[in-house]
Design a protein around this motif. Structure first.
Motif, mmCIF file in Angstrom:
data_model
loop_
_atom_site.group_PDB
_atom_site.id
_atom_site.type_symbol
_atom_site.label_atom_id
_atom_site.label_comp_id
_atom_site.label_asym_id
_atom_site.label_seq_id
_atom_site.Cartn_x
_atom_site.Cartn_y
_atom_site.Cartn_z
ATOM 1 N N CYS A 1 48.339 66.638 10.574
ATOM 2 C CA CYS A 1 48.927 67.150 9.406
ATOM 3 C C CYS A 1 50.541 67.237 9.557
ATOM 4 C CB CYS A 1 48.264 68.313 8.679
ATOM 5 S SG CYS A 1 46.321 67.919 8.204
ATOM 6 N N ARG A 2 50.746 68.103 10.305
ATOM 7 C CA ARG A 2 52.229 68.404 10.582
ATOM 8 C C ARG A 2 52.936 67.143 10.776
ATOM 9 N NH1 ARG A 2 54.724 73.075 11.079
ATOM 10 N NH2 ARG A 2 55.834 72.233 13.002
ATOM 11 N N ILE B 1 52.892 64.782 7.201
ATOM 12 C CA ILE B 1 53.071 65.366 6.143
ATOM 13 C C ILE B 1 54.539 64.945 5.678
ATOM 14 C CG2 ILE B 1 53.559 67.366 4.810
ATOM 15 C CD1 ILE B 1 50.968 68.533 5.958
ATOM 16 N N MET C 1 54.781 61.577 3.774
ATOM 17 C CA MET C 1 54.069 61.515 2.642
ATOM 18 C C MET C 1 54.886 62.326 1.499
ATOM 19 S SD MET C 1 49.926 62.039 3.994
ATOM 20 C CE MET C 1 49.249 60.584 4.621
ATOM 21 N N ARG C 2 55.160 63.592 1.784
ATOM 22 C CA ARG C 2 56.099 64.274 0.759
ATOM 23 C C ARG C 2 57.327 63.499 0.310
ATOM 24 N NH1 ARG C 2 60.192 66.640 1.972
ATOM 25 N NH2 ARG C 2 59.925 67.011 4.212
ATOM 26 N N ILE D 1 45.287 63.001 2.686
ATOM 27 C CA ILE D 1 45.012 63.522 3.955
ATOM 28 C C ILE D 1 43.369 63.873 3.560
ATOM 29 C CG2 ILE D 1 44.842 65.387 5.779
ATOM 30 C CD1 ILE D 1 47.947 65.777 4.798
ATOM 31 N N SER E 1 42.605 73.212 4.196
ATOM 32 C CA SER E 1 42.616 72.282 3.446
ATOM 33 C C SER E 1 42.886 72.665 1.988
ATOM 34 C CB SER E 1 41.467 71.358 3.562
ATOM 35 O OG SER E 1 41.450 70.604 4.973
ATOM 36 N N LEU F 1 46.229 73.913 1.492
ATOM 37 C CA LEU F 1 47.252 72.742 1.636
ATOM 38 C C LEU F 1 47.466 71.737 0.556
ATOM 39 C CD1 LEU F 1 48.969 71.654 4.036
ATOM 40 C CD2 LEU F 1 47.232 70.166 4.497
ATOM 41 N N LEU G 1 50.914 70.744 -1.550
ATOM 42 C CA LEU G 1 51.119 69.446 -1.265
ATOM 43 C C LEU G 1 50.911 68.449 -2.823
ATOM 44 C CD1 LEU G 1 49.940 67.911 2.361
ATOM 45 C CD2 LEU G 1 51.980 68.946 1.570
ATOM 46 N N VAL H 1 50.867 64.450 -2.892
ATOM 47 C CA VAL H 1 49.900 64.257 -1.832
ATOM 48 C C VAL H 1 48.731 64.980 -2.216
ATOM 49 C CG1 VAL H 1 49.752 64.461 0.715
ATOM 50 C CG2 VAL H 1 52.049 63.844 -0.258
ATOM 51 N N VAL I 1 44.921 66.241 -0.769
ATOM 52 C CA VAL I 1 44.156 66.641 0.137
ATOM 53 C C VAL I 1 42.499 66.768 -0.056
ATOM 54 C CG1 VAL I 1 43.678 68.494 2.076
ATOM 55 C CG2 VAL I 1 46.113 67.995 1.377
#
Length: 249
Positions: A109-110, A113, A116-117, A124, A153, A156, A160, A165, A167
């Motif tokens: 994810c790191r 992300i 995507m951001r 995700i 999740s 997150l 996000l 984005v 999740v």
């Protein structure tokens, strides 16, 4: 415009089924596995890339992120199984479960992300387990790794969502040929001391003859729906047994 999905753990099981489904429906697919083998997917496709990945290695993740470029959907499916009495599990095995099932997902994810951001779009999809829906005996350490991703999740998704984005969680039920079979770290017999024999016997017999099971296609379809859902739904149980457990929650 054709979208691109990156799926981890595609050498077999849920990941392979999901890669094949998205390919069949016109997506570009980046299928990752420790030892890349494009032959696993039959005839070659210009929409398929098979790349190496070890989710427990930061350098491997960094190399993958550079090679993959922008992806629309990231599916964190790679995982290890582990069934047995908790007291019999070596700490090295427990750490391996955590490194793969929990930290590996977070590390992936790191890596993806930021892109995507910046694009203010993307999804995700984290694949967990129906053990997060109901207590499951002889799976304490494994369940802990998956419960951690459930909480991760959910949080997150809030942070996000501000950037467009999404999740999602896909929660597969029990499939004898996947998590607790080929992907198990150690044989169950090595993780059941004699004191647990009477307790474990009926449980292991139920594993062999489950009333309801999950098919690989069930999970692939759940991932497909999660990748397209705009309703804000977080959890997608996959398989008849997982759906039944989710309804009891």
């Amino acid at each position: 415009m054709t979208q691109t999905i990156l799926i981890t753990g595609t050498s077999s099981g849920y990941g392979k089924a999901a890669a094949e489904l998205f390919l069949s429906r016109g997506w570009n697919v980046i299928a990752t596995m420790r030892r890349p083998d494009p032959g696993l997917f039959g005839s070659a496709s210009e929409r398929l890339r098979v790349l190496p990945l070890d989710v427990t290695c930061e350098d491997s993740i960094a190399s993958l992120a550079e090679a993959a470029g922008a992806v629309d959907v990231l599916v964190n499916n790679a995982g290890l199984g582990g069934v047995g009495a908790f007291e019999a599990m070596p700490m090295s095995l427990i750490r391996q479960l955590i490194e793969t099932n929990t930290i590996g997902v977070m590390a992936m994810c790191r890596a993806f992300i930021p892109g995507m951001r910046a694009r203010r779009s993307g999804r995700i999809v984290n694949v967990t387990s129906s053990t997060t829906l109901a207590a499951f005996p002889l799976a304490a350490a494994y369940t802990a790794t998956k419960q951690a991703i459930e909480g991760f999740s959910g949080s997150l998704a809030h942070e996000l969502g501000y950037f467009g984005v999404q999740v999602k969680l896909v929660e597969p039920g029990y499939a004898p040929t996947t998590r607790f079979g080929a992907n198990a770290i150690m044989p169950v017999s090595e993780l059941l001391p004699g004191a647990y024999a009477d307790f474990a016997r009926p449980i292991l017999e139920s594993f062999a003859m489950p009333v309801l099971t999950t098919r690989e296609s069930d999970v692939a379809e759940a991932i497909w729906h999660a990748a397209h859902d705009d309703s804000g739904q977080l959890r997608f149980p996959a398989g008849a047994d997982a759906v039944r457990l989710a309804q009891r929650r």
